[in-house]
Design a protein around this motif. Structure first.
Motif, PDB file in Angstrom:
ATOM      1  N   SER A 324      49.611  26.258  70.054  1.00 58.01           N
ATOM      2  CA  SER A 324      49.709  26.556  68.627  1.00 58.01           C
ATOM      3  C   SER A 324      48.320  26.604  68.012  1.00 58.01           C
ATOM      4  CB  SER A 324      50.566  25.505  67.909  1.00 58.01           C
ATOM      5  OG  SER A 324      51.868  25.456  68.467  1.00 58.01           O
ATOM      6  N   GLU A 325      48.146  27.520  67.079  1.00 56.71           N
ATOM      7  CA  GLU A 325      46.879  27.659  66.365  1.00 56.71           C
ATOM      8  C   GLU A 325      47.138  28.438  65.083  1.00 56.71           C
ATOM      9  OE1 GLU A 325      43.993  26.499  65.292  1.00 56.71           O
ATOM     10  OE2 GLU A 325      43.533  26.246  67.424  1.00 56.71           O
ATOM     11  N   THR A 326      46.255  28.275  64.105  1.00 54.07           N
ATOM     12  CA  THR A 326      46.364  28.967  62.821  1.00 54.07           C
ATOM     13  C   THR A 326      45.208  29.950  62.698  1.00 54.07           C
ATOM     14  OG1 THR A 326      47.372  26.992  61.857  1.00 54.07           O
ATOM     15  CG2 THR A 326      46.591  28.682  60.336  1.00 54.07           C
ATOM     16  N   PHE A 327      45.537  31.200  62.368  1.00 54.88           N
ATOM     17  CA  PHE A 327      44.548  32.270  62.313  1.00 54.88           C
ATOM     18  C   PHE A 327      44.511  32.871  60.910  1.00 54.88           C
ATOM     19  CE2 PHE A 327      46.255  31.991  66.567  1.00 54.88           C
ATOM     20  CZ  PHE A 327      45.135  32.026  67.381  1.00 54.88           C
ATOM     21  N   PHE A 328      43.462  33.658  60.690  1.00 51.99           N
ATOM     22  CA  PHE A 328      43.322  34.410  59.444  1.00 51.99           C
ATOM     23  C   PHE A 328      42.992  35.850  59.800  1.00 51.99           C
ATOM     24  CE2 PHE A 328      40.536  36.164  56.108  1.00 51.99           C
ATOM     25  CZ  PHE A 328      41.431  36.145  55.050  1.00 51.99           C
ATOM     26  N   LEU A 329      43.779  36.770  59.255  1.00 53.27           N
ATOM     27  CA  LEU A 329      43.590  38.199  59.515  1.00 53.27           C
ATOM     28  C   LEU A 329      43.287  38.891  58.196  1.00 53.27           C
ATOM     29  CD1 LEU A 329      43.753  40.641  61.473  1.00 53.27           C
ATOM     30  CD2 LEU A 329      46.179  40.801  60.884  1.00 53.27           C
ATOM     31  N   ARG A 330      42.078  39.379  58.062  1.00 54.34           N
ATOM     32  CA  ARG A 330      41.697  40.114  56.853  1.00 54.34           C
ATOM     33  C   ARG A 330      42.067  41.586  57.019  1.00 54.34           C
ATOM     34  NH1 ARG A 330      37.461  43.264  58.078  1.00 54.34           N
ATOM     35  NH2 ARG A 330      36.000  42.640  59.721  1.00 54.34           N
ATOM     36  N   PRO A 331      42.092  42.344  55.930  1.00 56.49           N
ATOM     37  CA  PRO A 331      42.366  43.783  56.059  1.00 56.49           C
ATOM     38  C   PRO A 331      41.262  44.474  56.854  1.00 56.49           C
ATOM     39  CG  PRO A 331      42.696  43.042  53.795  1.00 56.49           C
ATOM     40  CD  PRO A 331      42.051  41.907  54.528  1.00 56.49           C
ATOM     41  N   GLY A 332      41.643  45.390  57.714  1.00 57.83           N
ATOM     42  CA  GLY A 332      40.671  46.115  58.520  1.00 57.83           C
ATOM     43  C   GLY A 332      39.872  47.106  57.698  1.00 57.83           C
ATOM     44  N   ASP A 333      38.631  47.331  58.114  1.00 52.03           N
ATOM     45  CA  ASP A 333      37.747  48.281  57.443  1.00 52.03           C
ATOM     46  C   ASP A 333      37.331  49.360  58.432  1.00 52.03           C
ATOM     47  OD1 ASP A 333      36.223  49.492  55.529  1.00 52.03           O
ATOM     48  OD2 ASP A 333      35.249  47.640  54.863  1.00 52.03           O
ATOM     49  N   HIS A 334      36.690  50.412  57.916  1.00 52.04           N
ATOM     50  CA  HIS A 334      36.351  51.539  58.783  1.00 52.04           C
ATOM     51  C   HIS A 334      35.321  51.152  59.840  1.00 52.04           C
ATOM     52  CE1 HIS A 334      33.180  51.565  55.705  1.00 52.04           C
ATOM     53  NE2 HIS A 334      32.421  52.144  56.606  1.00 52.04           N
ATOM     54  N   TYR A 335      34.438  50.198  59.537  1.00 56.50           N
ATOM     55  CA  TYR A 335      33.425  49.828  60.514  1.00 56.50           C
ATOM     56  C   TYR A 335      33.971  48.922  61.620  1.00 56.50           C
ATOM     57  CZ  TYR A 335      33.252  45.757  57.384  1.00 56.50           C
ATOM     58  OH  TYR A 335      33.583  44.677  56.607  1.00 56.50           O
ATOM     59  N   ASP A 336      35.230  48.529  61.532  1.00 58.78           N
ATOM     60  CA  ASP A 336      35.842  47.735  62.600  1.00 58.78           C
ATOM     61  C   ASP A 336      36.360  48.606  63.743  1.00 58.78           C
ATOM     62  OD1 ASP A 336      35.460  45.267  61.291  1.00 58.78           O
ATOM     63  OD2 ASP A 336      37.219  45.640  60.040  1.00 58.78           O
ATOM     64  N   TYR A 337      36.369  49.924  63.549  1.00 57.28           N
ATOM     65  CA  TYR A 337      36.925  50.830  64.550  1.00 57.28           C
ATOM     66  C   TYR A 337      35.876  51.866  64.937  1.00 57.28           C
ATOM     67  CZ  TYR A 337      41.211  48.819  62.677  1.00 57.28           C
ATOM     68  OH  TYR A 337      42.170  47.947  62.253  1.00 57.28           O
ATOM     69  N   ASN A 338      36.007  52.376  66.145  1.00 54.62           N
ATOM     70  CA  ASN A 338      35.126  53.431  66.614  1.00 54.62           C
ATOM     71  C   ASN A 338      35.537  54.775  66.013  1.00 54.62           C
ATOM     72  OD1 ASN A 338      33.392  52.008  68.658  1.00 54.62           O
ATOM     73  ND2 ASN A 338      35.392  51.566  69.556  1.00 54.62           N
ATOM     74  N   THR A 339      34.679  55.758  66.205  1.00 55.67           N
ATOM     75  CA  THR A 339      34.999  57.107  65.748  1.00 55.67           C
ATOM     76  C   THR A 339      36.178  57.647  66.550  1.00 55.67           C
ATOM     77  OG1 THR A 339      32.672  57.456  65.210  1.00 55.67           O
ATOM     78  CG2 THR A 339      34.073  59.414  65.389  1.00 55.67           C
ATOM     79  N   PRO A 340      37.189  58.204  65.890  1.00 56.61           N
ATOM     80  CA  PRO A 340      38.358  58.696  66.637  1.00 56.61           C
ATOM     81  C   PRO A 340      37.978  59.774  67.641  1.00 56.61           C
ATOM     82  CG  PRO A 340      38.826  58.572  64.283  1.00 56.61           C
ATOM     83  CD  PRO A 340      37.356  58.351  64.439  1.00 56.61           C
ATOM     84  N   MET A 341      38.580  59.707  68.802  1.00 57.80           N
ATOM     85  CA  MET A 341      38.378  60.725  69.820  1.00 57.80           C
ATOM     86  C   MET A 341      39.176  61.974  69.462  1.00 57.80           C
ATOM     87  SD  MET A 341      38.441  58.426  73.288  1.00 57.80           S
ATOM     88  CE  MET A 341      37.870  59.808  74.263  1.00 57.80           C
TER      89      MET A 341
END
Length: 433
Positions: A324-341
């Motif tokens: 068990s663990e407690t996490f925090f997930l913030r909204p994703g931003d464009h710099y969190d992903y690579n350029t789409p193929m």
């Protein structure tokens, strides 16, 4: 018997069985002065030279992870052969044993577990159960899973009771107006041409209670037959169905909790911070929504915090041991992903941004802890316990009877000076000082 060898000998045509049976050659191999015969040295050099020519050198190329994580993408996710099978990953018999971990290693391990669930990694969690309510919906978590699944070319199928999707990369199974068997049939049709799929049910309560779908049949279809991932959302603020005939049967929520390999409870960040502030002051944790018991209140203030979502996760290992663990997930931003193929609407994940709740500055900052402790030091009461300036001066003007004795000016030791009043009853025998 003696043998003489020329300088150039064709060693490939020598019958070595006959040579070794000859006693003269065998005796000549025994060195007298510690040196080998010249013909043997020549043969050895030529033999080693031939071996060097025949040897094939294979250089290992360094494996470098691509920046765009292209290896994550399932380039061919089409399948028309019927039942799928999960790949058997060899496991060490000691892999489930507890290992001492440092705090940093424990954090990396916990984040890795949640990252595998979010990224729909192979056999990470065949059935993930999401528990939400009006104060915090599971929509941010589901949206992040769908984004990562689409970026990896995984077939996404929604069994929709309350969701609407217009994205062509998401397949939709409308549950309205259909029976349970029809829903399972449509779901099987949407999964039939893909090797791996992500099936999301946005309301398990309606699926189990209204459509009367057997949870075991749904799990066997998605996780066993098609080797895919099942994600179900259960709204905890919905009352369970009351059935007199099944009064001794387990509740649907208890059943799906038993079947789930990962159970995630969604909470609002603002409510978690308020609960922590109350705990720091040794007060009862506040309640929100329906738990408040206030008439007409179903959703509290600061519900569905836009800063992110708190996830209380329980991972069930194959050995049966939960983590068990407690996490925090913030909204994703464009710099969190690579350029789409080419051909993909979303790029693959560049870096993981889900963190432990203890790593969130708003939750563990010294400023917040200081404000909580300062508020806890204040005494709360229905009347004023402080003194006014006039009361403070009057208290300071009072001379207590033992002050003169402390000064030591009278030379009378520790005798207490006291002026008797008219109401005092003095007795020389009993009240002698």
């Amino acid at each position: 018997m003696s043998f003489e060898f020329g300088r150039h000998i064709d060693w490939s045509n020598v019958d070595w069985d006959a040579v070794l049976r000859n006693d003269g050659i065998t005796r000549s191999l025994r060195s007298v002065n510690g040196e080998l015969p010249a013909w043997l040295v020549e043969y050895r050099v030529k033999k080693l030279a031939n071996l060097a020519k025949e040897r094939v050198v294979v250089e290992a190329k360094p494996k470098i992870r691509a920046r765009d994580s292209a290896s994550w993408i399932k380039s061919n996710n089409r399948n028309f052969t019927g039942t799928r099978k999960r790949e058997i990953v060899p496991r060490s018999p000691f892999s489930n044993m507890d290992k001492p971990l440092s705090p940093a290693a424990n954090q990396r391990h916990s984040i890795h577990l949640m990252s595998r669930v979010l990224n729909i990694r192979h056999s990470s969690s065949p059935f993930t159960l999401l528990l939400d309510e009006l104060n915090q919906r599971a929509s941010p978590f589901v949206a992040e899973m769908v984004t990562r699944a689409v970026s990896r070319n995984i077939n996404v199928v929604f069994v929709s009771f309350e969701s609407l999707h217009s994205d062509p990369s998401i397949r939709d199974v409308r549950a309205a107006g259909k029976t349970g068997d029809e829903i399972l049939s449509d779901l099987q049709f949407q999964m039939n041409d893909s090797k791996e799929s992500l099936v999301i049910v946005d309301s398990l309560h309606d699926l189990l209670n209204d459509k009367k779908v057997d949870m075991g049949a749904l799990f066997d279809l998605v996780s066993m037959k098609y080797a895919s991932t099942l994600v179900g959302v259960y709204h905890q603020d919905l009352l369970p169905a009351q059935d007199a005939e099944a009064s001794y049967a387990p509740q649907p929520l208890d059943l799906i909790k038993y079947l789930a390999t990962t159970v995630i409870t969604c909470k609002s960040l603002a409510h978690v911070l308020a609960a922590k502030a109350a705990k720091e002051r040794s007060l009862a944790e506040p309640t929100f929504g329906l738990l408040q018991g206030a008439e007409g209140i179903v959703q509290s203030l600061d519900a569905n915090d836009t800063r992110g979502i708190v996830l209380e996760a329980e991972f069930r290992r194959k050995s049966g041991r939960p983590e068990s663990e407690t996490f925090f997930l913030r909204p994703g931003d464009h710099y969190d992903y690579n350029t789409p193929m080419p051909g993909y609407a979303v790029g693959t994940l560049k870096r993981e941004f889900v963190v432990l709740l203890a790593q969130v500055p708003a939750y563990a900052s010294k400023e917040v802890i200081g404000r909580v402790q300062a508020a806890g030091n204040e005494i709360e009461s229905t009347f004023e316990l402080g003194l006014t300036e006039k009361q403070r001066q009057a208290r300071g003007a009072v001379v207590l009877p033992y002050f003169d004795a402390q000064k030591g000016e009278g030379g009378e030791g520790g005798r207490i000076l006291y002026d008797m009043g008219a109401e005092d009853d003095f007795d020389e025998e009993e009240d002698e000082i």
